[in-house]
Design a protein around this motif. Structure first.
Motif, PDB file in Angstrom:
ATOM      1  N   PHE A  33       0.812  -1.220   0.000  1.00 42.09           N
ATOM      2  CA  PHE A  33       0.000   0.000   0.000  1.00 42.09           C
ATOM      3  C   PHE A  33       0.845   1.269   0.000  1.00 42.09           C
ATOM      4  O   PHE A  33       0.321   2.370  -0.128  1.00 42.09           O
ATOM      5  N   GLU A  34       2.166   1.120   0.158  1.00 44.05           N
ATOM      6  CA  GLU A  34       3.032   2.304   0.101  1.00 44.05           C
ATOM      7  C   GLU A  34       3.169   2.839  -1.327  1.00 44.05           C
ATOM      8  O   GLU A  34       3.512   4.001  -1.533  1.00 44.05           O
ATOM      9  N   TYR A  35       2.907   1.985  -2.311  1.00 47.68           N
ATOM     10  CA  TYR A  35       2.894   2.426  -3.706  1.00 47.68           C
ATOM     11  C   TYR A  35       1.465   2.807  -4.038  1.00 47.68           C
ATOM     12  O   TYR A  35       0.586   1.948  -4.151  1.00 47.68           O
ATOM     13  N   LYS A  36       1.214   4.088  -4.183  1.00 48.65           N
ATOM     14  CA  LYS A  36      -0.153   4.612  -4.287  1.00 48.65           C
ATOM     15  C   LYS A  36      -0.683   4.667  -5.715  1.00 48.65           C
ATOM     16  O   LYS A  36      -1.843   4.990  -5.927  1.00 48.65           O
ATOM     17  N   GLY A  38      -1.358   2.432  -8.077  1.00 46.02           N
ATOM     18  CA  GLY A  38      -2.318   1.499  -8.646  1.00 46.02           C
ATOM     19  C   GLY A  38      -2.417   0.189  -7.893  1.00 46.02           C
ATOM     20  O   GLY A  38      -1.810  -0.008  -6.843  1.00 46.02           O
ATOM     21  N   ASN A  39      -3.215  -0.711  -8.474  1.00 49.01           N
ATOM     22  CA  ASN A  39      -3.453  -2.057  -7.946  1.00 49.01           C
ATOM     23  C   ASN A  39      -4.221  -2.067  -6.630  1.00 49.01           C
ATOM     24  O   ASN A  39      -4.123  -3.024  -5.849  1.00 49.01           O
ATOM     25  N   CYS A  40      -5.031  -1.039  -6.392  1.00 51.20           N
ATOM     26  CA  CYS A  40      -5.849  -1.039  -5.182  1.00 51.20           C
ATOM     27  C   CYS A  40      -6.806  -2.231  -5.178  1.00 51.20           C
ATOM     28  O   CYS A  40      -7.088  -2.804  -4.119  1.00 51.20           O
ATOM     29  N   MET A 176      -3.984 -11.232  -9.493  1.00 46.48           N
ATOM     30  CA  MET A 176      -3.793 -10.626  -8.185  1.00 46.48           C
ATOM     31  C   MET A 176      -2.325 -10.646  -7.778  1.00 46.48           C
ATOM     32  O   MET A 176      -1.783  -9.631  -7.353  1.00 46.48           O
ATOM     33  N   ALA A 177      -1.687 -11.780  -7.922  1.00 41.47           N
ATOM     34  CA  ALA A 177      -0.277 -11.887  -7.556  1.00 41.47           C
ATOM     35  C   ALA A 177       0.586 -10.947  -8.395  1.00 41.47           C
ATOM     36  O   ALA A 177       1.542 -10.344  -7.888  1.00 41.47           O
TER      37      ALA A 177
END
Length: 264
Positions: A33-36, A38-40, A176-177
């Protein structure tokens, strides 16, 4: 709407466990979540699987900017990039998704992308989006991602209002992975190369273009392709570091495939 709990480990969220679940998700999901950028949807779906393993009732809350559901709009959700890796200093989201839980007669959002210290009320969460217009859906947590329809002006299509679960092709292809591996690799990249993101160097612009836009990072590392920004010239210029981080990505991908399998 509240789903019926079918888990056997816990029947409800209690005073002893509410904060614990939040901290547990932080433990399992760090540093994704530290990379904002994408991939939420991938991070949130994995978080949902974790809560399901505890038997915790929850839903997902989705927010869409007009650009994702209106042909005539280019309006996105734009937030300041706290990591300063975006080329223009902004996070640009067409949509975002987080977990929604009920506790003490109130609804709380678990969104580590926006706040990794505490759950947010729905009002706080919506306020953080800074969006003048938006669409919000509260959906079954099994819904992994949404369907889109072809658009004349939108490269990613328009939201149809329907969702699909994590099964079939997307599961077989480890979507997802792959998303989790991209985020972890991105964090490793900008942490190791922090100097170029905090000071103006000969590499700053290229590195921000590379990792500061998730589509570019995925194009190069996940897909081994080119696009309008990640040109053949860019690939050749940065071949050494691209090769280095493709190996990092592949290692992270193997790890997340294994971790996710234990929750599916």
């Amino acid at each position: 709407m509240v789903l019926t709990n079918t888990g056997s480990r816990l029947s409800r969220i209690t005073d002893n466990y509410f904060d614990y679940y939040f901290e547990e998700l932080k433990f399992f999901l760090a540093p994704l979540f530290e990379y904002k950028q994408g991939n939420c949807h991938n991070v949130t779906h994995f978080a949902s699987l974790i809560l399901r393993s505890y038997g915790v009732q929850h839903n997902k809350i989705w927010i869409y900017a007009p650009t994702r559901y209106r042909e005539d709009s280019k309006q996105t959700i734009q937030l300041s990039d706290p990591n300063n890796i975006s080329p223009n200093g902004l996070l640009t989201w067409g949509f975002h998704v987080a977990l929604l839980l009920q506790y003490g007669g109130k609804e709380f959002v678990f969104d580590l992308f926006l706040d990794s210290e505490k759950p947010l009320t729905m009002a706080e969460w919506l306020e953080r989006m800074q969006a003048r217009k938006f669409r919000v859906d509260i959906e079954n947590p099994d819904n992994y991602l949404f369907y889109t329809q072809a658009s004349e002006t939108k490269k990613n299509g328009l939201f149809t209002g329907q969702y699909f679960e994590y099964e079939g092709f997307c599961k077989e292809q480890n979507w997802m992975a792959k998303g989790l591996a991209i985020n972890e690799t991105a964090v490793e990249f900008y942490t190791k190369n922090w100097f170029h993101f905090n000071y103006k160097t000969l590499l700053s612009a290229d590195y921000k273009l590379f990792v500061g836009r998730v589509n570019n990072f995925e194009c190069v590392l996940r897909d081994s392709k080119t696009n309008k920004k990640m040109t053949e010239e860019f690939h050749q210029k940065h071949a050494s570091i691209i090769d280095e981080y493709r190996l990092v990505y592949e290692k992270n991908l193997e790890k997340w495939i294994e971790k996710i399998a234990s929750f599916l």
